[in-house]
Motif scaffolding. Structure first.
Motif, PDB file in Angstrom:
ATOM      1  N   VAL A 385       0.863  -1.191   0.000  1.00 35.94           N
ATOM      2  CA  VAL A 385       0.000   0.000   0.000  1.00 35.94           C
ATOM      3  C   VAL A 385       0.899   1.241   0.000  1.00 35.94           C
ATOM      4  O   VAL A 385       1.990   1.211   0.576  1.00 35.94           O
ATOM      5  CB  VAL A 385      -0.966  -0.014   1.207  1.00 35.94           C
ATOM      6  CG1 VAL A 385      -0.233   0.059   2.549  1.00 35.94           C
ATOM      7  CG2 VAL A 385      -1.999   1.101   1.117  1.00 35.94           C
ATOM      8  N   MET A 386       0.463   2.303  -0.667  1.00 41.20           N
ATOM      9  CA  MET A 386       1.307   3.514  -0.723  1.00 41.20           C
ATOM     10  C   MET A 386       0.482   4.756  -0.404  1.00 41.20           C
ATOM     11  O   MET A 386      -0.681   4.872  -0.789  1.00 41.20           O
ATOM     12  CB  MET A 386       1.949   3.654  -2.108  1.00 41.20           C
ATOM     13  CG  MET A 386       2.967   4.780  -2.146  1.00 41.20           C
ATOM     14  SD  MET A 386       4.076   4.683  -3.573  1.00 41.20           S
ATOM     15  CE  MET A 386       2.988   5.104  -4.887  1.00 41.20           C
ATOM     16  N   TYR A 387       1.117   5.688   0.318  1.00 39.63           N
ATOM     17  CA  TYR A 387       0.504   6.980   0.660  1.00 39.63           C
ATOM     18  C   TYR A 387       1.479   8.084   0.288  1.00 39.63           C
ATOM     19  O   TYR A 387       2.641   7.815  -0.056  1.00 39.63           O
ATOM     20  CB  TYR A 387       0.193   7.024   2.168  1.00 39.63           C
ATOM     21  CG  TYR A 387       1.414   6.850   3.056  1.00 39.63           C
ATOM     22  CD1 TYR A 387       2.283   7.918   3.311  1.00 39.63           C
ATOM     23  CD2 TYR A 387       1.730   5.602   3.619  1.00 39.63           C
ATOM     24  CE1 TYR A 387       3.417   7.761   4.105  1.00 39.63           C
ATOM     25  CE2 TYR A 387       2.862   5.439   4.412  1.00 39.63           C
ATOM     26  CZ  TYR A 387       3.692   6.525   4.646  1.00 39.63           C
ATOM     27  OH  TYR A 387       4.821   6.374   5.408  1.00 39.63           O
ATOM     28  N   VAL A 388       1.042   9.340   0.393  1.00 35.84           N
ATOM     29  CA  VAL A 388       1.968  10.464   0.202  1.00 35.84           C
ATOM     30  C   VAL A 388       2.496  10.885   1.569  1.00 35.84           C
ATOM     31  O   VAL A 388       1.706  11.256   2.449  1.00 35.84           O
ATOM     32  CB  VAL A 388       1.277  11.673  -0.476  1.00 35.84           C
ATOM     33  CG1 VAL A 388       2.196  12.900  -0.458  1.00 35.84           C
ATOM     34  CG2 VAL A 388       0.906  11.348  -1.909  1.00 35.84           C
ATOM     35  N   PRO A 389       3.808  10.814   1.771  1.00 39.56           N
ATOM     36  CA  PRO A 389       4.359  11.261   3.052  1.00 39.56           C
ATOM     37  C   PRO A 389       4.001  12.733   3.298  1.00 39.56           C
ATOM     38  O   PRO A 389       4.159  13.581   2.420  1.00 39.56           O
ATOM     39  CB  PRO A 389       5.875  11.082   2.871  1.00 39.56           C
ATOM     40  CG  PRO A 389       6.009  10.064   1.771  1.00 39.56           C
ATOM     41  CD  PRO A 389       4.839  10.307   0.859  1.00 39.56           C
ATOM     42  N   GLY A 390       3.499  13.014   4.493  1.00 42.74           N
ATOM     43  CA  GLY A 390       2.998  14.364   4.785  1.00 42.74           C
ATOM     44  C   GLY A 390       4.072  15.427   4.787  1.00 42.74           C
ATOM     45  O   GLY A 390       3.777  16.611   4.580  1.00 42.74           O
TER      46      GLY A 390
END
Ligand SMILES: Cc1ncc(COP(=O)(O)O)c(C=O)c1O
Length: 470
Positions: A385-390
């Motif tokens: 799973v991938m997110y955008v690092p804040g």
């Protein structure tokens, strides 16, 4: 004769890049895309793209056929138009904006002549910055903010000063405090813009409250005694509204069209492939922006403008917005329900509940490092799973630190069937990061200050990078 050639020197002289080129940081979009490509099973909650399944393919095919079935129309669409863009489309957009505001077009404070059509709203944001900002000038922005634009401002040499965000959007009293301080320090003359994504913000999903909209317009008027400070209201997600009231824009609170700019786009409510934006602005700024646009392209793609014009006229634009609102609302509900169900209950673990747009912003306890270099990002990739690092979205504080305990999730592009497994995977990694064992092994980054909760004067945004048009 002959010079002494150093063996290790490159075989050609260095290229003297401009200071602007040297200020422009690489966008980590390429890194996120490469990661997604190398991990085909990955559920991509990072991509800020719109849903491919709901793009208006049939509508655009139909419109394009009609345009080219009429040779005169086809020729007009394939010819150049003006730098401002197709007049009929600007007129149609004026009426559209009036409908969004719930007022008559005559009471908007601007006409079709103060609207410019651009290559996406990104070009308008860029041109406004280019027309106003000299290196060292100040732009005030929420912290966090839309990373692509803060990157653009950094490349223009702007000093981006952050103000915190809360549930009601940008903290406008912090803007007033900051302006008062800059005034005392003799720096007010350098303040050019206040950048605000007022509807369903990227990255937080938050909306600027009605009261704060009024107050921000009041604040800029008050501090504009010697030169005008402008609000740049980025309304990219305005029409993707799933619940809550339809708020008027700050532009509608500026009847003389002096203190506000509002940018809209066809990318989010219709199709990003048209790459068409429209922005209303004060007359004197418009003049400067058009001169710059003349240097860029002397007019955006005309065929795209003809397609947009017909979509507005024949109702396919409005019908498509309805389809999108319906479909994204279901995805928004699905992601929030999955988060309620699977996220661990932990102090310091919270997320936003957006009423529109494409993003959910997650805050973790400060000891968890969500950055690309940290263990959590790596573990998420390993779990698929991938997110955008804040941290991409923050300006550094006075000591140069940025918070690393946030992340952005997007429910835009992801297939609905992947939302629950994506959140399950993310929740499993968060549990792992919150476990006492992980607490011992991951040292808390030093000197961290949570800019999301405290006004702070930032340094220039030169060090910030961004994950691309998202
Ligand atoms: C807040 C915001 N503003 C502007 C843009 C620019 O989009 P476009 O240039 O496609 O209109 C985006 C794109 O993701 C965005 O998220």
């Amino acid at each position: 004769m002959g010079t002494n050639v150093n063996q290790s020197a490159p075989p050609f002289p260095p290229l003297p890049l401009s200071s602007k080129a040297r200020r422009t940081a690489e966008q980590p979009i390429s890194f996120l895309i490469t990661t997604a490509l190398h991990n085909p099973g990955l559920i991509n909650l990072a991509a800020g793209l719109v849903d491919p399944l709901t793009l208006p393919v049939e509508e655009c095919a139909d419109i394009t056929r009609q345009i080219f079935a009429d040779p005169a129309r086809g020729r007009a669409a394939l010819q150049y138009d003006t730098t401002s863009g197709l007049r009929d489309l600007r007129r149609e957009l004026l009426a559209h904006l009036a409908r969004l505001e719930g007022v008559d077009a005559s009471s908007l404070g601007f006409t079709a002549e103060q609207i410019v059509l651009t290559t996406g709203s990104q070009q308008a944001l860029y041109l406004v910055g280019d027309a106003l900002v000299d290196p060292g000038d100040i732009v005030i922005a929420g912290n966090p903010s839309y990373f692509v634009y803060t990157g653009t401002l950094a490349s223009l040499g702007a000093e981006v000063l952050p103000v915190p965000m809360d549930q009601d959007g940008m903290d406008v009293e912090a803007v007033a405090t900051l302006l008062a301080r800059l005034d005392r320090e003799g720096k007010l003359g350098r303040v050019k813009l206040i950048y605000c994504t007022s509807y369903f913000d990227n990255p937080t999903g938050l909306t600027l409250s009605l009261e704060r909209r009024r107050r921000l317009v009041e604040i800029v008027r008050r501090y504009s005694a010697h030169h005008r400070i402008l609000i740049l209201e980025d309304a990219a997600y305005r029409e993707l509204r799933y619940d809550g009231p339809a708020l008027p824009s700050m532009k509608a609170m500026d009847p003389e069209n002096l203190y506000t700019i509002i940018s809209h786009t066809f990318s989010k409510p219709f199709a990003p492939g048209l790459k068409l934006g429209y922005t209303a602005m004060p007359d004197d700024l418009l003049h400067a922006v058009l001169q710059q646009k003349g240097n860029h392209d002397f007019g955006s793609a005309n065929l795209t403008q003809h397609i947009a014009l017909q979509a507005l006229r024949d109702g396919s634009y409005d019908r498509h917005v309805d389809v999108l609102v319906h479909s994204y609302r279901a995805k928004r509900d699905a992601i929030l329900a999955a988060m309620d169900r699977y996220m661990p209950k932990a102090d310091g673990l919270t997320w936003t509940h957006p009423h529109g747009g494409l993003y959910v912003w997650l805050t973790l306890p400060e000891r968890v490092d969500t950055s690309r270099q940290g263990p959590m990002f790596q573990s998420c990739i390993a779990h698929g799973v991938m997110y955008v690092p804040g941290d991409y979205c923050f300006q550094p504080d006075e000591s140069g630190k940025i918070p690393r305990n946030h992340l952005r999730l997007s429910f835009g592009q992801v297939d609905p069937s992947q939302i629950v497994p994506g959140i399950e995977r993310l929740a499993a990694v968060i549990k792992e990061q919150l476990s006492p064992a992980s607490e011992q092994s991951s040292p808390a980054p030093e000197g961290r200050k949570n800019l999301a909760h405290g006004a702070s004067r930032g340094k220039t945004a030169e060090a910030t990078t961004s994950p691309g048009g998202a």
